[in-house]
Motif scaffolding. Structure first.
Motif, short mmCIF file in Angstrom:
data_model
loop_
_atom_site.label_atom_id
_atom_site.label_comp_id
_atom_site.label_asym_id
_atom_site.label_seq_id
_atom_site.Cartn_x
_atom_site.Cartn_y
_atom_site.Cartn_z
N VAL A 1 0.83 -1.20 0.00
CA VAL A 1 0.00 0.00 0.00
C VAL A 1 0.87 1.25 0.00
CG1 VAL A 1 -1.73 1.30 1.29
CG2 VAL A 1 -1.96 -1.18 1.04
N ALA A 2 1.95 1.25 0.74
CA ALA A 2 2.84 2.41 0.78
C ALA A 2 3.43 2.71 -0.59
CB ALA A 2 3.95 2.20 1.81
N VAL A 3 3.84 1.68 -1.32
CA VAL A 3 4.39 1.89 -2.67
C VAL A 3 3.30 2.42 -3.60
CG1 VAL A 3 5.33 0.72 -4.71
CG2 VAL A 3 6.26 0.21 -2.45
N ALA A 4 2.11 1.85 -3.54
CA ALA A 4 1.01 2.33 -4.39
C ALA A 4 0.68 3.78 -4.08
CB ALA A 4 -0.22 1.45 -4.20
N GLN A 5 0.69 4.13 -2.81
CA GLN A 5 0.38 5.50 -2.41
C GLN A 5 1.46 6.46 -2.88
OE1 GLN A 5 0.01 6.09 1.86
NE2 GLN A 5 -1.73 7.46 1.51
N ARG A 6 2.72 6.07 -2.69
CA ARG A 6 3.84 6.93 -3.08
C ARG A 6 3.90 7.14 -4.60
NH1 ARG A 6 8.60 5.06 -4.45
NH2 ARG A 6 8.41 3.16 -3.27
N THR A 7 3.57 6.09 -5.37
CA THR A 7 3.64 6.18 -6.83
C THR A 7 2.32 6.60 -7.46
OG1 THR A 7 3.13 3.82 -7.04
CG2 THR A 7 5.48 4.46 -6.97
N GLU A 8 1.32 6.88 -6.60
CA GLU A 8 -0.01 7.30 -7.06
C GLU A 8 -0.62 6.30 -8.04
OE1 GLU A 8 0.35 11.32 -8.44
OE2 GLU A 8 0.71 12.08 -6.42
N ARG A 9 -0.59 5.04 -7.65
CA ARG A 9 -1.17 3.97 -8.45
C ARG A 9 -2.14 3.16 -7.63
NH1 ARG A 9 4.31 2.33 -11.52
NH2 ARG A 9 4.18 3.98 -13.07
N GLY A 10 -2.91 2.34 -8.29
CA GLY A 10 -3.83 1.44 -7.61
C GLY A 10 -3.21 0.07 -7.43
N ILE A 11 -3.96 -0.81 -6.82
CA ILE A 11 -3.50 -2.17 -6.56
C ILE A 11 -4.48 -3.14 -7.20
CG2 ILE A 11 -3.02 -3.89 -4.78
CD1 ILE A 11 -2.48 -1.50 -2.87
N ALA A 12 -3.95 -4.10 -7.94
CA ALA A 12 -4.77 -5.14 -8.56
C ALA A 12 -4.36 -6.48 -7.97
CB ALA A 12 -4.56 -5.15 -10.07
N GLN B 234 -7.89 0.84 1.41
CA GLN B 234 -9.09 1.64 1.63
C GLN B 234 -8.83 2.75 2.64
OE1 GLN B 234 -12.43 -0.50 3.30
NE2 GLN B 234 -13.87 0.79 2.18
N ARG B 235 -8.15 2.42 3.72
CA ARG B 235 -7.83 3.42 4.75
C ARG B 235 -6.90 4.51 4.21
NH1 ARG B 235 -6.78 1.67 10.72
NH2 ARG B 235 -6.60 3.91 10.69
N ALA B 236 -6.02 4.14 3.28
CA ALA B 236 -5.06 5.09 2.73
C ALA B 236 -5.60 5.82 1.50
CB ALA B 236 -3.76 4.37 2.36
#
Length: 130
Positions: free
Chosen positions: A10-21, A59-61
């Protein structure tokens, strides 16, 4: 970079402004056959728990996360769409019998998961008709 936890993903997705699949792996224990000496190890696979943790933390992030159907992701060619078991000549390798695209099977499966997630995301977020 080694991701060790749902928090890292989640931290990587948040930092790179991407979603998670994620692949929806419900029922994997029933679908996978293993030798008797592997049963204890395989029955403790924490796929569901990891997916639940990632979804919750995303979801929380405020990070978009979507689960997609896992069917044939490692047998489908992301270039031409050809799907057949023969596209996997070895456990770790992918080679499309139609167009010749070749590479690591996990990478090809990841591309297919990403593409399905993009399609699902677009569908879910389509503007509703007035």
């Amino acid at each position: 970079m080694t991701l060790r936890s749902a928090k890292d993903v989640v931290a990587v997705a948040q930092r790179t402004e991407r979603g998670i699949a994620l692949e929806e792996l419900g029922g994997i224990r029933e679908r996978v056959t293993v030798r008797r000496d592997q049963r204890a190890t395989r029955s403790s696979w924490p796929f569901h728990q990891l997916g639940t943790f990632i979804t919750y933390k995303a979801q929380r992030a405020g990070v978009p996360a979507v689960q997609v159907d896992a069917a044939y992701t490692s047998q489908r060619c992301p270039r031409c769409g050809n799907t057949e078991r023969a596209n996997r000549p070895a456990r770790d390798q992918f080679c499309c019998r139609r167009c010749g695209l070749a590479g690591p099977a996990d990478v090809v499966a990841g591309v297919n998961v990403r593409d399905r997630a993009r399609s699902a995301w677009v569908f879910v977020n389509m503007p509703q008709p007035a």
